[in-house]
Scaffold this active site. Structure first.
Site, short mmCIF file in Angstrom:
data_model
loop_
_atom_site.label_atom_id
_atom_site.label_comp_id
_atom_site.label_asym_id
_atom_site.label_seq_id
_atom_site.Cartn_x
_atom_site.Cartn_y
_atom_site.Cartn_z
N ARG A 152 0.84 -1.21 0.23
CA ARG A 152 -0.09 -0.04 -0.07
C ARG A 152 0.78 1.41 -0.06
NH1 ARG A 152 -2.89 -4.01 2.06
NH2 ARG A 152 -0.94 -4.77 2.80
N LYS A 177 25.71 -4.91 -0.96
CA LYS A 177 27.42 -5.06 -0.95
C LYS A 177 27.96 -4.46 0.36
CE LYS A 177 27.23 -4.14 -6.03
NZ LYS A 177 27.56 -2.96 -6.82
N ARG A 218 11.17 3.85 4.32
CA ARG A 218 10.64 2.89 5.20
C ARG A 218 11.82 2.10 5.59
NH1 ARG A 218 5.63 -1.23 4.73
NH2 ARG A 218 4.60 0.82 5.31
N HIS A 248 4.22 5.89 11.80
CA HIS A 248 3.57 5.64 10.37
C HIS A 248 2.68 6.83 10.04
CE1 HIS A 248 2.85 3.90 6.58
NE2 HIS A 248 2.54 2.73 6.88
N1 CP Z 1 -0.57 -0.17 5.86
C1 CP Z 1 0.60 -0.35 5.44
O1 CP Z 1 1.77 0.30 5.58
O2 CP Z 1 0.66 -1.32 4.36
P1 CP Z 1 1.89 -1.89 3.52
O3 CP Z 1 2.78 -2.42 4.44
O4 CP Z 1 1.64 -2.66 2.38
O5 CP Z 1 2.73 -0.52 2.98
#
Ligand code: CP
Length: 321
Positions: free
Chosen positions: A65, A93, A115, A143
């Protein structure tokens, strides 16, 4: 109707978390996102707000997502979007996170969307680059764009966030989604309940400004929103639940437990879902109550808003020498 934000710009260089954002700033981002919802449903979705801007998606953890919606968001706003797959990058590497960041920074991106499995890694990276950085999820810390898209979904369905009673249920201990949502919902004047076994709650959980329940039916009594979370087994070292079967029996959302919530309570889940573990298919797919697909749709609008907000005040390109 909800009151709009009095702000005309977003004063932060990065979006690293909900922590540190005011109610006005959150409302500003939600209002900006709202403006993208209808155009995203049209045939021609292309805008030129990010024309000339470069966005790099740098994901050290799997995503469906978040990564796809940031890519769509950047492209729909007319920017150039690069997806860096860490499995085929020089990280394999032995290049470090910081060296990777400094290397990408030398190519003059405008936004890095990152991320990472370690809490705090995205903040560290943001200190080494000149561009804006968006946290797309760091360990079990934050998040922020997930909490914003959840808030937009709630606001569109309930007309407000303030005064609502929200139950966040499941693996709170390992969940960055829970932390960002607790921050946002408290800031916006909602009341938050956490429903989980003791093993899946952080120490000193009450300090988060929430009510805690270990019984699902009691925790869901009279709530407006039921937000389910999956068991984050990839972050678990050891056993946190006796068995999946027992976990579902006590903490899985099904029709019977949902009956304790308000009759018009919304069912939410950030995804990915584990059907039969934390949620039963009958409620996940309930077209009258479940807004899980709307959450995904709002994800694109919210990420467009975040890209727009962080690049609005950047200097525009000068003439070539
Ligand atoms: N909710 C969410 O962060 O989904 P993904 O891990 O698919 O990005």
């Amino acid at each position: 109707m909800h009151p709009g934000s009095p702000l005309v710009s977003f004063r932060h260089r990065h979006l690293l978390g909900i922590d540190g954002l005011s109610a006005e700033e959150i409302t500003y981002l939600l209002d900006l996102a709202e403006r993208h919802v209808e155009p995203n449903r049209q045939g021609d979705k292309k805008r030129s707000v990010l024309r000339g801007r470069t966005i790099i998606n740098l994901f050290f953890e799997n995503s469906t997502r978040t990564r796809t919606s940031f890519e769509l968001a950047g492209k729909r706003l007319g920017g150039d979007v690069i997806n860096m797959s860490t499995s085929v990058s020089s990280i394999k590497k032995g290049e470090t996170l910081i060296d990777t960041a400094v290397t990408l920074n030398a190519m003059h991106p405008d936004v890095l969307v990152v991320r990472h499995p370690e809490s705090g890694a995205v903040q560290l990276l943001s200190e080494k680059v000149d561009c804006a950085v968006i946290n797309a999820g760091d360990g079990s810390h934050e998040h922020p764009t997930q909490a914003l898209l959840d808030a937009l979904t709630i606001r569109r369905n309930k007309g407000r966030i303030a005064g609502l009673l929200v139950a966040i249920c499941g693996d709170i201990l390992h969940s960055r989604v829970a932390r960002s949502n607790i921050q946002l919902l408290n800031t916006m004047g909602a009341r938050v309940r956490l429903v989980a076994p003791k093993t899946l709650l952080p120490a000193q959980v009450e300090r988060l400004g929430v009510e805690v329940f270990h019984d699902m039916r009691k925790g869901l009594e009279g709530v407006d929103i039921v937000m389910m979370l999956r068991l984050q087994t990839e972050r678990m070292h050891g056993s946190f639940v006796p068995s999946i079967r027992e976990y579902f029996h006590f903490f899985g959302l099904d029709r019977d437990k949902l009956a304790a919530a308000k009759p018009n309570a919304l069912i939410m889940h950030p995804g990915p879902m584990n059907r039969g573990v934390e949620i039963d298919s009958e409620v996940a797919d309930d077209i009258d109550r479940s807004v899980i697909r709307q959450q995904v749709e709002m994800g694109v609008a919210v990420r467009m808003a975040c890209l727009e907000a962080l690049t609005r005040d950047l200097p525009s390109n000068g003439p070539l020498p």
